[in-house]
Design a protein around this motif. Structure first.
Motif, PDB file in Angstrom:
ATOM      1  N   TRP A   1       7.682  -1.024   7.581  1.00 45.71           N
ATOM      2  CA  TRP A   1       8.504  -1.905   8.907  1.00 45.71           C
ATOM      3  C   TRP A   1       7.902  -2.944   9.179  1.00 45.71           C
ATOM      4  CZ3 TRP A   1      11.772   1.904  12.532  1.00 45.71           C
ATOM      5  CH2 TRP A   1      12.957   2.626  11.668  1.00 45.71           C
ATOM      6  N   ALA A   2       7.196  -3.795   8.717  1.00 50.45           N
ATOM      7  CA  ALA A   2       6.532  -4.931   8.734  1.00 50.45           C
ATOM      8  C   ALA A   2       6.930  -5.996   7.542  1.00 50.45           C
ATOM      9  CB  ALA A   2       5.381  -4.211   8.660  1.00 50.45           C
ATOM     10  N   GLU A   3       5.954  -6.808   8.087  1.00 46.99           N
ATOM     11  CA  GLU A   3       5.791  -8.031   7.381  1.00 46.99           C
ATOM     12  C   GLU A   3       5.581  -7.977   5.785  1.00 46.99           C
ATOM     13  OE1 GLU A   3       5.522 -11.894   9.267  1.00 46.99           O
ATOM     14  OE2 GLU A   3       3.854 -10.666  10.350  1.00 46.99           O
ATOM     15  N   PHE A   4       4.516  -6.770   5.787  1.00 52.21           N
ATOM     16  CA  PHE A   4       4.390  -6.599   4.447  1.00 52.21           C
ATOM     17  C   PHE A   4       3.318  -5.328   3.840  1.00 52.21           C
ATOM     18  CE2 PHE A   4       2.536 -11.215   5.658  1.00 52.21           C
ATOM     19  CZ  PHE A   4       3.049 -11.922   3.921  1.00 52.21           C
ATOM     20  N   VAL A   5       3.556  -4.884   2.900  1.00 51.64           N
ATOM     21  CA  VAL A   5       3.585  -3.529   2.610  1.00 51.64           C
ATOM     22  C   VAL A   5       2.679  -3.070   1.362  1.00 51.64           C
ATOM     23  CG1 VAL A   5       5.499  -2.189   1.712  1.00 51.64           C
ATOM     24  CG2 VAL A   5       4.261  -1.104   2.326  1.00 51.64           C
ATOM     25  N   SER A   6       1.488  -2.152   1.486  1.00 52.48           N
ATOM     26  CA  SER A   6       0.985  -1.825   0.193  1.00 52.48           C
ATOM     27  C   SER A   6       1.741  -1.095  -0.869  1.00 52.48           C
ATOM     28  CB  SER A   6       0.023  -1.983   0.004  1.00 52.48           C
ATOM     29  OG  SER A   6      -1.019  -2.951   0.043  1.00 52.48           O
ATOM     30  N   VAL A   7       2.341  -1.300  -1.959  1.00 49.24           N
ATOM     31  CA  VAL A   7       2.936   0.062  -2.471  1.00 49.24           C
ATOM     32  C   VAL A   7       2.602   0.365  -4.086  1.00 49.24           C
ATOM     33  CG1 VAL A   7       5.837   0.434  -4.143  1.00 49.24           C
ATOM     34  CG2 VAL A   7       5.315  -0.822  -1.348  1.00 49.24           C
ATOM     35  N   PRO A   8       2.316   1.630  -4.354  1.00 52.30           N
ATOM     36  CA  PRO A   8       1.943   2.119  -5.533  1.00 52.30           C
ATOM     37  C   PRO A   8       2.755   1.752  -6.586  1.00 52.30           C
ATOM     38  CG  PRO A   8       2.061   3.397  -4.069  1.00 52.30           C
ATOM     39  CD  PRO A   8       2.539   2.737  -2.967  1.00 52.30           C
ATOM     40  N   VAL A   9       2.929   1.003  -8.093  1.00 51.57           N
ATOM     41  CA  VAL A   9       3.610   0.568  -8.816  1.00 51.57           C
ATOM     42  C   VAL A   9       4.277   0.969  -8.907  1.00 51.57           C
ATOM     43  CG1 VAL A   9       3.667  -0.100 -11.134  1.00 51.57           C
ATOM     44  CG2 VAL A   9       1.931  -1.257  -9.426  1.00 51.57           C
ATOM     45  N   GLU A  10       4.001   2.711  -9.127  1.00 50.64           N
ATOM     46  CA  GLU A  10       4.976   3.857  -9.777  1.00 50.64           C
ATOM     47  C   GLU A  10       6.431   4.043  -9.082  1.00 50.64           C
ATOM     48  OE1 GLU A  10       2.272   6.384  -7.899  1.00 50.64           O
ATOM     49  OE2 GLU A  10       2.249   4.807  -8.809  1.00 50.64           O
ATOM     50  N   LYS A  11       6.652   3.981  -8.200  1.00 53.59           N
ATOM     51  CA  LYS A  11       7.117   3.560  -6.218  1.00 53.59           C
ATOM     52  C   LYS A  11       8.526   2.944  -6.113  1.00 53.59           C
ATOM     53  CE  LYS A  11       4.562   7.059  -3.512  1.00 53.59           C
ATOM     54  NZ  LYS A  11       4.660   7.234  -1.898  1.00 53.59           N
TER      55      LYS A  11
ATOM     56  N   ASN B   1      -3.486  -0.433  -9.036  1.00 53.42           N
ATOM     57  CA  ASN B   1      -2.384   0.000  -8.843  1.00 53.42           C
ATOM     58  C   ASN B   1      -1.409  -0.141  -7.862  1.00 53.42           C
ATOM     59  OD1 ASN B   1      -2.698   0.892 -11.663  1.00 53.42           O
ATOM     60  ND2 ASN B   1      -4.122   3.026 -11.265  1.00 53.42           N
ATOM     61  N   GLU B   2      -1.448  -0.731  -6.745  1.00 46.46           N
ATOM     62  CA  GLU B   2      -0.630  -1.263  -6.420  1.00 46.46           C
ATOM     63  C   GLU B   2      -0.301  -3.116  -5.950  1.00 46.46           C
ATOM     64  OE1 GLU B   2      -1.447   2.227  -2.235  1.00 46.46           O
ATOM     65  OE2 GLU B   2      -2.249  -0.398  -2.394  1.00 46.46           O
ATOM     66  N   VAL B   3       0.658  -2.886  -5.715  1.00 48.37           N
ATOM     67  CA  VAL B   3       0.849  -4.707  -5.470  1.00 48.37           C
ATOM     68  C   VAL B   3       1.229  -4.773  -3.885  1.00 48.37           C
ATOM     69  CG1 VAL B   3       2.157  -4.824  -7.653  1.00 48.37           C
ATOM     70  CG2 VAL B   3       3.610  -4.015  -5.341  1.00 48.37           C
ATOM     71  N   LEU B   4       1.082  -6.238  -4.270  1.00 50.15           N
ATOM     72  CA  LEU B   4       1.723  -6.291  -2.068  1.00 50.15           C
ATOM     73  C   LEU B   4       2.943  -7.552  -2.105  1.00 50.15           C
ATOM     74  CD1 LEU B   4       0.628  -6.855   0.700  1.00 50.15           C
ATOM     75  CD2 LEU B   4      -0.136  -9.231   0.148  1.00 50.15           C
ATOM     76  N   VAL B   5       4.257  -5.854  -1.456  1.00 51.29           N
ATOM     77  CA  VAL B   5       5.265  -7.014  -1.094  1.00 51.29           C
ATOM     78  C   VAL B   5       5.316  -7.801   0.398  1.00 51.29           C
ATOM     79  CG1 VAL B   5       7.628  -5.931  -1.025  1.00 51.29           C
ATOM     80  CG2 VAL B   5       6.228  -5.229  -2.219  1.00 51.29           C
ATOM     81  N   LYS B   6       6.404  -8.469   0.917  1.00 55.14           N
ATOM     82  CA  LYS B   6       6.773  -8.889   1.311  1.00 55.14           C
ATOM     83  C   LYS B   6       8.521  -8.762   1.249  1.00 55.14           C
ATOM     84  CE  LYS B   6       7.956 -13.616   4.145  1.00 55.14           C
ATOM     85  NZ  LYS B   6       7.257 -13.223   5.303  1.00 55.14           N
ATOM     86  N   VAL B   7       8.486  -8.085   2.355  1.00 54.88           N
ATOM     87  CA  VAL B   7       9.404  -7.260   3.425  1.00 54.88           C
ATOM     88  C   VAL B   7      10.448  -8.178   3.475  1.00 54.88           C
ATOM     89  CG1 VAL B   7      10.631  -5.462   4.327  1.00 54.88           C
ATOM     90  CG2 VAL B   7       7.687  -4.830   3.776  1.00 54.88           C
ATOM     91  N   ALA B   8      11.592  -7.756   2.916  1.00 49.25           N
ATOM     92  CA  ALA B   8      12.730  -8.459   3.320  1.00 49.25           C
ATOM     93  C   ALA B   8      14.204  -7.780   3.666  1.00 49.25           C
ATOM     94  CB  ALA B   8      13.971  -9.493   1.955  1.00 49.25           C
ATOM     95  N   ALA B   9      14.148  -7.008   3.869  1.00 48.15           N
ATOM     96  CA  ALA B   9      14.767  -5.723   4.170  1.00 48.15           C
ATOM     97  C   ALA B   9      14.880  -4.662   4.141  1.00 48.15           C
ATOM     98  CB  ALA B   9      16.218  -5.994   3.729  1.00 48.15           C
ATOM     99  N   SER B  10      14.423  -3.493   5.759  1.00 48.98           N
ATOM    100  CA  SER B  10      14.626  -1.853   5.342  1.00 48.98           C
ATOM    101  C   SER B  10      15.488  -1.656   6.335  1.00 48.98           C
ATOM    102  CB  SER B  10      12.975  -1.967   5.831  1.00 48.98           C
ATOM    103  OG  SER B  10      12.781  -0.784   5.694  1.00 48.98           O
ATOM    104  N   PRO B  11      15.967  -0.780   5.976  1.00 55.14           N
ATOM    105  CA  PRO B  11      17.371   0.360   6.606  1.00 55.14           C
ATOM    106  C   PRO B  11      16.737   1.292   7.460  1.00 55.14           C
ATOM    107  CG  PRO B  11      17.486   1.227   4.437  1.00 55.14           C
ATOM    108  CD  PRO B  11      16.128   0.728   4.200  1.00 55.14           C
ATOM    109  N   VAL B  12      17.479   1.244   8.427  1.00 55.12           N
ATOM    110  CA  VAL B  12      17.408   2.384   9.232  1.00 55.12           C
ATOM    111  C   VAL B  12      17.984   4.052   9.212  1.00 55.12           C
ATOM    112  CG1 VAL B  12      17.360   3.357  11.698  1.00 55.12           C
ATOM    113  CG2 VAL B  12      16.006   0.458  11.339  1.00 55.12           C
ATOM    114  N   SER B  13      17.328   4.973   8.510  1.00 56.13           N
ATOM    115  CA  SER B  13      18.025   6.044   8.118  1.00 56.13           C
ATOM    116  C   SER B  13      17.226   7.024   9.102  1.00 56.13           C
ATOM    117  CB  SER B  13      17.586   6.482   6.596  1.00 56.13           C
ATOM    118  OG  SER B  13      16.205   6.078   6.664  1.00 56.13           O
TER     119      SER B  13
END
Length: 178
Positions: free
Chosen positions: A93-103, A29-41
């Motif tokens: 804040w990485a090139e890739f991240v595994s993210v649960p589908v529900e998120k 129930n996770e996907v691998l995402v190639k991160v394109a943008a991530s803010p600093v908050s």
């Protein structure tokens, strides 16, 4: 893969390191995402200090929210490869991240990345702040940092609830002011 990570809690400028981390392997129930943008908050700073409601697991890749493209789908096929997604999940804040589908929030392909990467956390924060303020219809709400993304969302939500808003912003001091 490259990432910004930390091995101890503290001020980001003191504890963040740029370097190699293991590329995540998506679980059920996770996907691998190639991160394109991530803010600093502000939430990121609190997270790195170890004082956020979501606790880091050291060593921890920083970042709590982002957007990117799915490069490995979940086993159930709910989110296909190539989907542009926004998410609220630690370690982005990485090139890739595994993210649960529900998120995940699947977005149109042409959705602007600068908005996609702030799609989740700011809206939830704005809603929660307005709820906690318990401002009634036809009442007034004063917002500081009126140009911030969170304030702009609060203004929209308040308008729908019939709440009047004064948004204070910082600007250049007029040279004639003393």
């Amino acid at each position: 893969m490259k990432s910004l990570h930390f091995k101890a809690f503290g001020a980001p400028q003191a504890v963040l390191e740029f370097g190699d981390s293991h590329k995540p392997t998506p679980q059920e129930n996770e996907v691998l995402v190639k991160v394109a943008a991530s803010p600093v908050s502000p939430a990121d700073y609190i997270f790195i200090h170890g004082r956020y409601r979501v606790q880091p697991v050291l060593p921890q890749i920083a970042g709590l929210e982002g957007a990117g493209v799915v490069v490995q789908a979940d086993k159930a096929g709910k989110v296909p490869v190539g989907s542009l997604v926004s998410f609220r999940h630690r370690g982005c804040w990485a090139e890739f991240v595994s993210v649960p589908v529900e998120k995940l929030y699947i977005l149109p392909k042409a959705f602007p990345l600068e908005k996609a990467c702030q799609f989740a956390l700011n809206q939830i924060t704005a809603w929660a702040l307005l709820e906690q303020a318990k401002v009634q219809e036809n009442s007034w709400l004063l917002l500081t940092a009126g140009n911030s993304t969170v304030s702009r969302v609060i203004i929209q939500l308040a308008r729908k609830r019939g709440i009047h808003v004064i948004a204070a912003t910082r600007g250049k001091k007029d040279e004639t002011d003393h």
